[in-house]
Motif scaffolding. Structure first.
Motif, PDB file in Angstrom:
ATOM      1  N   LEU A 296       1.163  -1.286  -0.462  1.00 11.05           N
ATOM      2  CA  LEU A 296      -0.110   0.002  -0.345  1.00 11.05           C
ATOM      3  C   LEU A 296       1.227   1.383   0.233  1.00 11.05           C
ATOM      4  N   LEU A 297       1.025   1.989  -1.207  1.00  7.48           N
ATOM      5  CA  LEU A 297       0.683   3.099  -1.491  1.00  7.48           C
ATOM      6  C   LEU A 297       0.223   5.247  -1.629  1.00  7.48           C
ATOM      7  N   ILE A 298       0.852   5.278  -0.085  1.00  6.91           N
ATOM      8  CA  ILE A 298      -0.503   6.262   0.240  1.00  6.91           C
ATOM      9  C   ILE A 298       0.213   8.170   0.193  1.00  6.91           C
ATOM     10  N   LEU A 299      -0.156   8.356  -0.863  1.00  7.49           N
ATOM     11  CA  LEU A 299       0.199   9.777  -1.328  1.00  7.49           C
ATOM     12  C   LEU A 299      -0.661  10.509  -0.459  1.00  7.49           C
ATOM     13  N   ASP A 300       0.141  11.377   0.268  1.00  5.58           N
ATOM     14  CA  ASP A 300      -1.285  11.753   0.898  1.00  5.58           C
ATOM     15  C   ASP A 300      -0.499  13.953  -0.042  1.00  5.58           C
ATOM     16  N   ASP A 301      -2.067  14.945   1.064  1.00  3.65           N
ATOM     17  CA  ASP A 301      -2.501  16.508   0.463  1.00  3.65           C
ATOM     18  C   ASP A 301      -1.920  16.217  -1.049  1.00  3.65           C
ATOM     19  N   LEU A 302      -2.349  14.953  -1.950  1.00  2.26           N
ATOM     20  CA  LEU A 302      -2.440  15.210  -3.194  1.00  2.26           C
ATOM     21  C   LEU A 302      -2.369  16.361  -3.998  1.00  2.26           C
ATOM     22  N   HIS A 303      -3.386  17.552  -3.880  1.00  2.00           N
ATOM     23  CA  HIS A 303      -3.604  18.162  -4.094  1.00  2.00           C
ATOM     24  C   HIS A 303      -3.115  19.288  -4.336  1.00  2.00           C
ATOM     25  N   PHE A 304      -1.995  18.491  -3.827  1.00  5.79           N
ATOM     26  CA  PHE A 304      -0.694  20.236  -4.044  1.00  5.79           C
ATOM     27  C   PHE A 304      -0.153  20.434  -5.521  1.00  5.79           C
ATOM     28  N   LEU A 305      -0.478  18.685  -5.825  1.00  2.75           N
ATOM     29  CA  LEU A 305       0.177  18.895  -7.491  1.00  2.75           C
ATOM     30  C   LEU A 305      -1.204  20.833  -8.060  1.00  2.75           C
ATOM     31  N   LYS A 306       0.022  21.261  -8.991  1.00  3.30           N
ATOM     32  CA  LYS A 306      -0.599  21.800 -10.134  1.00  3.30           C
ATOM     33  C   LYS A 306      -1.261  21.041 -11.113  1.00  3.30           C
ATOM     34  N   TRP A 307      -1.875  19.699 -11.263  1.00  2.61           N
ATOM     35  CA  TRP A 307      -2.261  19.173 -12.513  1.00  2.61           C
ATOM     36  C   TRP A 307      -1.887  19.397 -13.979  1.00  2.61           C
ATOM     37  N   ARG A 308      -3.008  20.924 -14.258  1.00  2.00           N
ATOM     38  CA  ARG A 308      -2.629  20.807 -15.607  1.00  2.00           C
ATOM     39  C   ARG A 308      -1.091  22.178 -16.430  1.00  2.00           C
ATOM     40  N   LYS A 309      -0.403  21.466 -15.243  1.00  2.00           N
ATOM     41  CA  LYS A 309       0.439  22.116 -15.468  1.00  2.00           C
ATOM     42  C   LYS A 309       1.985  21.976 -15.774  1.00  2.00           C
ATOM     43  N   THR A 310       2.345  21.925 -16.102  1.00  2.00           N
ATOM     44  CA  THR A 310       3.589  20.921 -16.645  1.00  2.00           C
ATOM     45  C   THR A 310       4.425  19.774 -15.153  1.00  2.00           C
ATOM     46  N   SER A 311       4.483  20.236 -14.094  1.00  2.00           N
ATOM     47  CA  SER A 311       4.896  19.487 -13.432  1.00  2.00           C
ATOM     48  C   SER A 311       3.764  18.375 -12.613  1.00  2.00           C
ATOM     49  N   GLY A 312       2.140  18.462 -13.367  1.00  2.00           N
ATOM     50  CA  GLY A 312       1.261  17.636 -12.888  1.00  2.00           C
ATOM     51  C   GLY A 312       1.242  17.200 -13.709  1.00  2.00           C
ATOM     52  N   ILE A 313       1.266  16.985 -15.023  1.00  2.00           N
ATOM     53  CA  ILE A 313       1.194  16.087 -16.238  1.00  2.00           C
ATOM     54  C   ILE A 313       2.303  15.641 -15.797  1.00  2.00           C
ATOM     55  N   GLU A 314       3.296  15.766 -15.637  1.00  2.00           N
ATOM     56  CA  GLU A 314       4.967  14.965 -15.704  1.00  2.00           C
ATOM     57  C   GLU A 314       4.845  13.505 -14.106  1.00  2.00           C
ATOM     58  N   VAL A 315       3.988  14.043 -13.334  1.00  2.00           N
ATOM     59  CA  VAL A 315       4.201  13.210 -12.286  1.00  2.00           C
ATOM     60  C   VAL A 315       3.240  12.295 -12.417  1.00  2.00           C
ATOM     61  N   SER A 316       1.782  12.664 -12.910  1.00  2.00           N
ATOM     62  CA  SER A 316       0.670  12.067 -13.249  1.00  2.00           C
ATOM     63  C   SER A 316       0.945  10.821 -14.080  1.00  2.00           C
ATOM     64  N   ASN A 317       1.815  11.493 -15.723  1.00  2.00           N
ATOM     65  CA  ASN A 317       2.623  10.331 -15.937  1.00  2.00           C
ATOM     66  C   ASN A 317       3.104   9.066 -15.438  1.00  2.00           C
ATOM     67  N   HIS A 318       4.351   9.840 -14.092  1.00  2.00           N
ATOM     68  CA  HIS A 318       4.792   9.132 -13.216  1.00  2.00           C
ATOM     69  C   HIS A 318       3.929   8.088 -12.572  1.00  2.00           C
ATOM     70  N   LEU A 319       2.937   8.343 -11.631  1.00  2.00           N
ATOM     71  CA  LEU A 319       1.612   7.568 -11.796  1.00  2.00           C
ATOM     72  C   LEU A 319       1.356   6.897 -11.943  1.00  2.00           C
ATOM     73  N   LYS A 320       1.640   6.619 -13.173  1.00  2.00           N
ATOM     74  CA  LYS A 320       0.968   5.702 -14.189  1.00  2.00           C
ATOM     75  C   LYS A 320       2.105   4.730 -14.204  1.00  2.00           C
ATOM     76  N   TRP A 321       3.330   4.978 -14.318  1.00  2.00           N
ATOM     77  CA  TRP A 321       4.138   4.232 -14.577  1.00  2.00           C
ATOM     78  C   TRP A 321       4.504   3.766 -13.287  1.00  2.00           C
ATOM     79  N   ILE A 322       4.033   3.402 -12.092  1.00  2.00           N
ATOM     80  CA  ILE A 322       3.911   3.336 -10.395  1.00  2.00           C
ATOM     81  C   ILE A 322       2.588   2.211 -10.612  1.00  2.00           C
TER      82      ILE A 322
END
Length: 371
Positions: free
Chosen positions: A187-213
């Motif tokens: 079980l991998l818990i990612l807390d305070d995920l709302h801190f990410l800016k999903w529609r910014k470059t870093s948010g898309i990058e992390v979203s891609n990374h979460l898909k890889w995880i």
């Protein structure tokens, strides 16, 4: 574990495995005995000091309470985590606990993580067949500047990996995967995920990374945050043109923690049951049955707007004041002196007007109305 070591639970960082283990393995706190005023005054200085310290710590840690919301969330989480026992060639379903602040989502998730960790250790042992420490749960807290490298480093920080400061983003990711595999994290818990800016470059990058995880790590991803739907976590990609977010939405089950409501009889009964449960945990000399549920239900709802986090804050601070001043009970006059979080205070006036005007009530049919 002694009272002194339990008090040390306030000095933990749950993003590190040793502290998380301390949190998981800590026994339930023992509720201090409720002493009448005469018995309280009869204590000598040493005993009185220890008793007051124990009460302060106890009132600061009244939860978690098994509310219907918590029980429902835990039931869903057990369903999802236990169903995620597919072989390694299959991606596991993820979970997102998406709710407003003050509804107890992080508290509920940590309570579940504790139960899951204990169950896994009880069933499989503290060490893997290869002799590594077994860590069923890894918990990571995100920040507003979290990118892919930061997320990988945060996972390695949990394990205290020596390469977390010097490796590249790709190396950090592979090292995190090694840690998860060797320690058999489930079980991998990612807390305070709302801190990410999903529609910014870093948010898309992390979203891609979460898909890889999700594809490569044999874990259930449990994401916790506020307004995740509005931020695009479950979107079908129209806003960004990125199909990765659509895939994230297809693989993620959204769970919530709704506030208490009083517009139905069932809602009013649930509110009363919460107050009755809280009453049993309050250790004040003049506390009595009905102190909250009969004497203050409308007042407490107005002060908390049905958000359990705001309610627990108000009751905790009220108990501290009642103990410190010698009032030894919770009353409206005492609680009026206690400040609560700003969101609750802003909403208080409208609810109090509705109660005074008879347009609303938190009392279920047949409950006692104080004279």
């Amino acid at each position: 574990m002694t009272t002194e070591s339990l008090a040390g639970l306030g000095n933990l960082a749950l993003s590190r495995k040793e502290d998380f283990k301390t949190f998981v393995e800590a026994p339930r706190r023992t509720q201090p005995a409720k002493l009448a005023r005469e018995a309280l005054q009869a204590l000598d200085e040493t005993a009185r000091t220890a008793y007051e310290r124990d009460r302060r710590t106890w009132h600061a840690n009244l939860g978690p309470i098994k509310t219907p919301q918590l029980v429902s969330l835990h039931g869903d989480l057990w369903d999802i985590v236990d169903s995620n026992q597919q072989d390694g060639d299959k991606a596991k379903g993820a979970v997102a606990v998406d709710a407003f602040p003050g509804l107890g989502k992080t508290t509920a998730v940590l309570a579940f993580a504790r139960e899951f960790h204990r169950r896994e250790i009880a069933e499989h042992g503290a060490f893997t067949t290869q002799g590594h420490e077994r860590w069923p749960v890894c918990r990571v807290g995100l920040t507003g500047n979290t990118g892919m490298k930061d997320l990988n480093r945060a996972m390695l920080e949990f394990f205290g990996h020596p390469g977390r400061q010097t490796s590249t983003a790709a190396q950090l990711g592979l090292q995190a995967l090694d840690c998860m595999l060797l320690c058999e994290v489930r079980l991998l818990i990612l807390d305070d995920l709302h801190f990410l800016k999903w529609r910014k470059t870093s948010g898309i990058e992390v979203s891609n990374h979460l898909k890889w995880i999700a594809n490569e790590f044999p874990v259930t991803l449990l994401k916790v945050g506020v307004g995740l739907m509005d931020k695009g976590l479950f979107s079908e990609g129209e806003a960004t043109g990125d199909t990765v977010l659509a895939q994230t939405g297809r693989r993620t089950t959204r769970l919530d923690m709704p506030p208490f409501t009083i517009d139905t009889e069932q809602g009013r009964r649930r509110w009363r049951q919460l107050l009755l449960a809280l009453e049993q945990r309050i250790v004040l000399a003049d506390a009595h049955p009905g102190m909250l549920a009969d004497d203050l239900p409308n007042y407490l709802f107005a002060r908390s707007t049905g958000h359990i986090g705001s309610l627990m804050t108000l009751v905790n601070r009220g108990c501290q004041r009642a103990q410190r001043t010698g009032a030894e009970r919770l009353t409206r006059d005492l609680l009026d002196q206690v400040r609560n979080d700003e969101a609750a205070e802003q909403a208080r006036r409208e609810l109090e007007y509705a109660f005074r005007a008879g347009k609303a009530t938190s009392r279920p049919h047949g409950s006692r109305i104080p004279t």
